[in-house]
Design a protein around this motif. Structure first.
Motif, PDB file in Angstrom:
ATOM      1  N   ARG A  65       0.845  -1.185   0.000  1.00 15.61           N
ATOM      2  CA  ARG A  65       0.000   0.000   0.000  1.00 15.61           C
ATOM      3  C   ARG A  65       0.882   1.238   0.000  1.00 15.61           C
ATOM      4  O   ARG A  65       1.939   1.267   0.624  1.00 15.61           O
ATOM      5  N   LEU A  66       0.421   2.264  -0.698  1.00 14.52           N
ATOM      6  CA  LEU A  66       1.109   3.548  -0.738  1.00 14.52           C
ATOM      7  C   LEU A  66       0.123   4.622  -0.338  1.00 14.52           C
ATOM      8  O   LEU A  66      -1.028   4.625  -0.797  1.00 14.52           O
ATOM      9  N   VAL A  67       0.553   5.539   0.522  1.00 17.10           N
ATOM     10  CA  VAL A  67      -0.313   6.610   0.988  1.00 17.10           C
ATOM     11  C   VAL A  67       0.313   7.951   0.661  1.00 17.10           C
ATOM     12  O   VAL A  67       1.538   8.113   0.712  1.00 17.10           O
ATOM     13  N   ALA A  68      -0.537   8.912   0.288  1.00 17.84           N
ATOM     14  CA  ALA A  68      -0.093  10.286   0.073  1.00 17.84           C
ATOM     15  C   ALA A  68      -1.279  11.212   0.300  1.00 17.84           C
ATOM     16  O   ALA A  68      -2.424  10.835   0.018  1.00 17.84           O
ATOM     17  N   PRO A  69      -1.040  12.417   0.821  1.00 22.17           N
ATOM     18  CA  PRO A  69      -2.135  13.371   0.933  1.00 22.17           C
ATOM     19  C   PRO A  69      -2.679  13.709  -0.454  1.00 22.17           C
ATOM     20  O   PRO A  69      -1.908  13.877  -1.401  1.00 22.17           O
ATOM     21  N   CYS A  70      -4.000  13.787  -0.566  1.00 21.80           N
ATOM     22  CA  CYS A  70      -4.614  14.112  -1.849  1.00 21.80           C
ATOM     23  C   CYS A  70      -5.853  14.951  -1.589  1.00 21.80           C
ATOM     24  O   CYS A  70      -6.703  14.574  -0.781  1.00 21.80           O
ATOM     25  N   ASP A  89      -9.483  10.685   6.408  1.00 22.89           N
ATOM     26  CA  ASP A  89      -9.293  12.068   6.800  1.00 22.89           C
ATOM     27  C   ASP A  89      -7.839  12.269   7.217  1.00 22.89           C
ATOM     28  O   ASP A  89      -7.268  11.418   7.912  1.00 22.89           O
ATOM     29  N   GLY A  90      -7.260  13.388   6.818  1.00 24.67           N
ATOM     30  CA  GLY A  90      -5.877  13.640   7.205  1.00 24.67           C
ATOM     31  C   GLY A  90      -5.375  14.952   6.666  1.00 24.67           C
ATOM     32  O   GLY A  90      -6.054  15.622   5.859  1.00 24.67           O
ATOM     33  N   GLY A  91      -4.193  15.334   7.086  1.00 25.69           N
ATOM     34  CA  GLY A  91      -3.581  16.578   6.670  1.00 25.69           C
ATOM     35  C   GLY A  91      -2.604  16.390   5.538  1.00 25.69           C
ATOM     36  O   GLY A  91      -2.609  15.370   4.848  1.00 25.69           O
ATOM     37  N   ARG A  92      -1.685  17.368   5.368  1.00 25.87           N
ATOM     38  CA  ARG A  92      -0.804  17.368   4.208  1.00 25.87           C
ATOM     39  C   ARG A  92       0.532  16.694   4.481  1.00 25.87           C
ATOM     40  O   ARG A  92       1.417  16.703   3.644  1.00 25.87           O
ATOM     41  N   GLU A 101       1.063  -0.678  11.207  1.00 23.89           N
ATOM     42  CA  GLU A 101      -0.232  -0.580  11.862  1.00 23.89           C
ATOM     43  C   GLU A 101      -0.759   0.839  12.000  1.00 23.89           C
ATOM     44  O   GLU A 101      -1.956   1.045  12.160  1.00 23.89           O
ATOM     45  N   LEU A 102       0.136   1.829  11.941  1.00 22.62           N
ATOM     46  CA  LEU A 102      -0.272   3.209  12.189  1.00 22.62           C
ATOM     47  C   LEU A 102       0.110   4.127  11.045  1.00 22.62           C
ATOM     48  O   LEU A 102       1.150   3.944  10.402  1.00 22.62           O
ATOM     49  N   LEU A 103      -0.737   5.117  10.799  1.00 15.17           N
ATOM     50  CA  LEU A 103      -0.397   6.248   9.967  1.00 15.17           C
ATOM     51  C   LEU A 103      -0.374   7.484  10.857  1.00 15.17           C
ATOM     52  O   LEU A 103      -1.282   7.680  11.675  1.00 15.17           O
ATOM     53  N   ALA A 104       0.648   8.284  10.730  1.00 16.78           N
ATOM     54  CA  ALA A 104       0.699   9.560  11.435  1.00 16.78           C
ATOM     55  C   ALA A 104       0.398  10.664  10.439  1.00 16.78           C
ATOM     56  O   ALA A 104       0.936  10.676   9.333  1.00 16.78           O
ATOM     57  N   THR A 105      -0.482  11.565  10.815  1.00 19.94           N
ATOM     58  CA  THR A 105      -0.811  12.701   9.970  1.00 19.94           C
ATOM     59  C   THR A 105      -1.004  13.919  10.864  1.00 19.94           C
ATOM     60  O   THR A 105      -0.704  13.871  12.057  1.00 19.94           O
ATOM     61  N   SER A 106      -1.487  15.016  10.302  1.00 21.49           N
ATOM     62  CA  SER A 106      -1.543  16.261  11.055  1.00 21.49           C
ATOM     63  C   SER A 106      -2.862  16.975  10.830  1.00 21.49           C
ATOM     64  O   SER A 106      -3.497  16.852   9.783  1.00 21.49           O
ATOM     65  N   GLU A 107      -3.263  17.714  11.827  1.00 21.12           N
ATOM     66  CA  GLU A 107      -4.435  18.565  11.744  1.00 21.12           C
ATOM     67  C   GLU A 107      -4.118  19.851  12.503  1.00 21.12           C
ATOM     68  O   GLU A 107      -3.078  19.960  13.161  1.00 21.12           O
ATOM     69  N   VAL A 108      -4.995  20.823  12.419  1.00 21.60           N
ATOM     70  CA  VAL A 108      -4.883  22.040  13.213  1.00 21.60           C
ATOM     71  C   VAL A 108      -6.192  22.218  13.965  1.00 21.60           C
ATOM     72  O   VAL A 108      -7.266  22.214  13.359  1.00 21.60           O
ATOM     73  N   GLU A 109      -6.105  22.339  15.276  1.00 21.80           N
ATOM     74  CA  GLU A 109      -7.271  22.512  16.122  1.00 21.80           C
ATOM     75  C   GLU A 109      -7.125  23.803  16.909  1.00 21.80           C
ATOM     76  O   GLU A 109      -6.209  23.925  17.733  1.00 21.80           O
ATOM     77  N   SER A 110      -7.984  24.747  16.648  1.00 17.82           N
ATOM     78  CA  SER A 110      -7.933  26.056  17.339  1.00 17.82           C
ATOM     79  C   SER A 110      -6.549  26.672  17.219  1.00 17.82           C
ATOM     80  O   SER A 110      -5.957  27.124  18.213  1.00 17.82           O
ATOM     81  N   ASN A 111      -6.027  26.684  16.007  1.00 14.82           N
ATOM     82  CA  ASN A 111      -4.713  27.268  15.686  1.00 14.82           C
ATOM     83  C   ASN A 111      -3.545  26.493  16.293  1.00 14.82           C
ATOM     84  O   ASN A 111      -2.408  26.969  16.247  1.00 14.82           O
ATOM     85  N   ARG A 112      -3.796  25.323  16.838  1.00 13.59           N
ATOM     86  CA  ARG A 112      -2.713  24.516  17.394  1.00 13.59           C
ATOM     87  C   ARG A 112      -2.457  23.310  16.498  1.00 13.59           C
ATOM     88  O   ARG A 112      -3.366  22.495  16.294  1.00 13.59           O
ATOM     89  N   PRO A 113      -1.245  23.179  15.966  1.00 12.73           N
ATOM     90  CA  PRO A 113      -0.927  21.982  15.171  1.00 12.73           C
ATOM     91  C   PRO A 113      -0.898  20.744  16.061  1.00 12.73           C
ATOM     92  O   PRO A 113      -0.269  20.757  17.133  1.00 12.73           O
ATOM     93  N   VAL A 114      -1.593  19.704  15.654  1.00 15.38           N
ATOM     94  CA  VAL A 114      -1.607  18.458  16.406  1.00 15.38           C
ATOM     95  C   VAL A 114      -1.250  17.305  15.470  1.00 15.38           C
ATOM     96  O   VAL A 114      -1.387  17.407  14.247  1.00 15.38           O
TER      97      VAL A 114
END
Length: 353
Positions: A65-70, A89-92, A101-114
């Protein structure tokens, strides 16, 4: 407080541990490593015609499997058929854990990168990691700039606050916060075994850290680098300068001694680097050339050029057996290339806008 020193002497003893220890880590279109200035990590600003955020792509350990933000999601493809298997669902930014087993991605919640940890099989969020400072909208690099898995359930994240934070993926607990010299670290690479974390930035030399202690062990005696990656056996570190001129070059370093082993000809403006699984070939994507260069790690042979895209690839990955290269661009998506002949094998299914 840690003490900064160049990659010599005492540091060489620490770095030698890396030789007995997989490459981790391997940012926006244009010359924008880490995606700085392109919008919130959880709210991707689209570039017209760009379907894939090609700076970040990863495969599972088996290469199935290959994953990329799209667009506004994460696309997961079947590498054998090129079919788009699912979207999450995920970030860039995205990284795949060594156990698959895991994918790490990013989001922003109330101007805080998580950082969000997703179940790679279902896309469900298993943990949300909060620790990077809030950033006001409009300040530029608002989101997480890089993610990299190490050994033993360790994850590193480079944030817009200038810090690299370490996390335990077992329970989500925060480890050390590495205070780098740069205000914008945007490339991370763990040595095989995870004993050293290399941190690259566009404005400072590469820094080498001990993840266990949170101490800086060395600074690479070279100009700022665009990208950094370890060989599969940990004996080599490959870096590419961030210069966009005739001085641009790629260097191989001996991790045991800290000495440069070879420098590829100047003017090679590499954007991403990837060692073949056996460590004998270094693949390079270029900033202004659609060809991927395949350079022998040893010897004086000239590179082979592998074509398949009409625009420069922003990521390049190897299949576990070394027979296939996956080159990724923003508008064309993923193209599978025969690593021996350079011929196109298949194009992956593109997401629909």
């Amino acid at each position: 407080m840690t003490r900064r020193r160049h990659w010599t002497g005492v540091a060489a003893g620490v770095l030698a541990l890396a030789a007995v220890a997989s490459t981790a880590g391997c940012s926006g279109e244009e010359d924008d490593p880490g995606g700085s200035g392109t919008g919130l990590s959880g709210d991707v600003d689209r570039v017209p015609g760009q379907l894939v955020v090609a700076d970040w792509a990863a495969t599972d350990p088996a290469g199935e499997r290959l994953v990329a933000p799209c667009l506004d999601e994460l696309c997961v493809w079947d590498t054998a058929s090129g079919a788009l298997r699912t979207t999450y669902d995920g970030g860039r930014v995205v990284a795949w854990s060594p156990d698959g087993e895991l994918l790490a991605t990013s989001e922003v919640e109330s101007n805080r990168p998580v950082v969000e940890l997703l179940d790679a099989a279902t896309g469900e969020v298993s943990q949300t990691l909060v620790g990077h400072d809030e950033v006001e909208p409009g300040e530029g690099a608002e989101g997480i700039q890089a993610l990299a898995f190490g050994a033993g359930g360790v994850l590193a994240s480079a944030g817009p606050d200038g810090t690299v934070r370490l996390w335990s993926t077992d329970d989500g607990s925060a480890g050390a916060a590495l205070e780098t010299a740069s205000d914008a670290p945007d490339q991370l690479a763990f040595s095989p075994g995870g004993s050293v974390l290399a941190v690259a930035a566009p404005d400072e030399p590469v820094e080498l850290w001990d993840p266990a202690s949170g101490e800086q062990v060395a600074v690479l005696d070279a100009p700022p680098q665009e990208t950094v990656v370890y060989s599969p056996d940990g004996r080599l570190l490959a870096t590419a300068t961030s210069a966009a001129d005739a001085d641009a070059t790629v260097t191989l370093w001996d991790t045991a001694t800290g000495e440069p082993l070879r420098t590829y000809p100047g003017g090679v403006q590499a954007y991403r680097l990837a060692f073949s699984p056996d460590g004998v070939v270094l693949a390079m994507t270029q900033k202004d050339d659609a060809d991927v260069l395949l350079w022998p790690v040893s010897g004086d042979a000239t590179p082979r050029r592998v074509s398949g895209l009409a625009e420069p690839a922003r990521s390049v990955l190897w299949s576990p057996d070394g027979s296939t290269l996956w080159a990724v661009s923003g508008t064309e998506g993923v193209v599978a290339l025969d690593a021996r002949t350079g011929r196109e094998r298949r194009r992956f299914e593109l997401p629909e806008e």
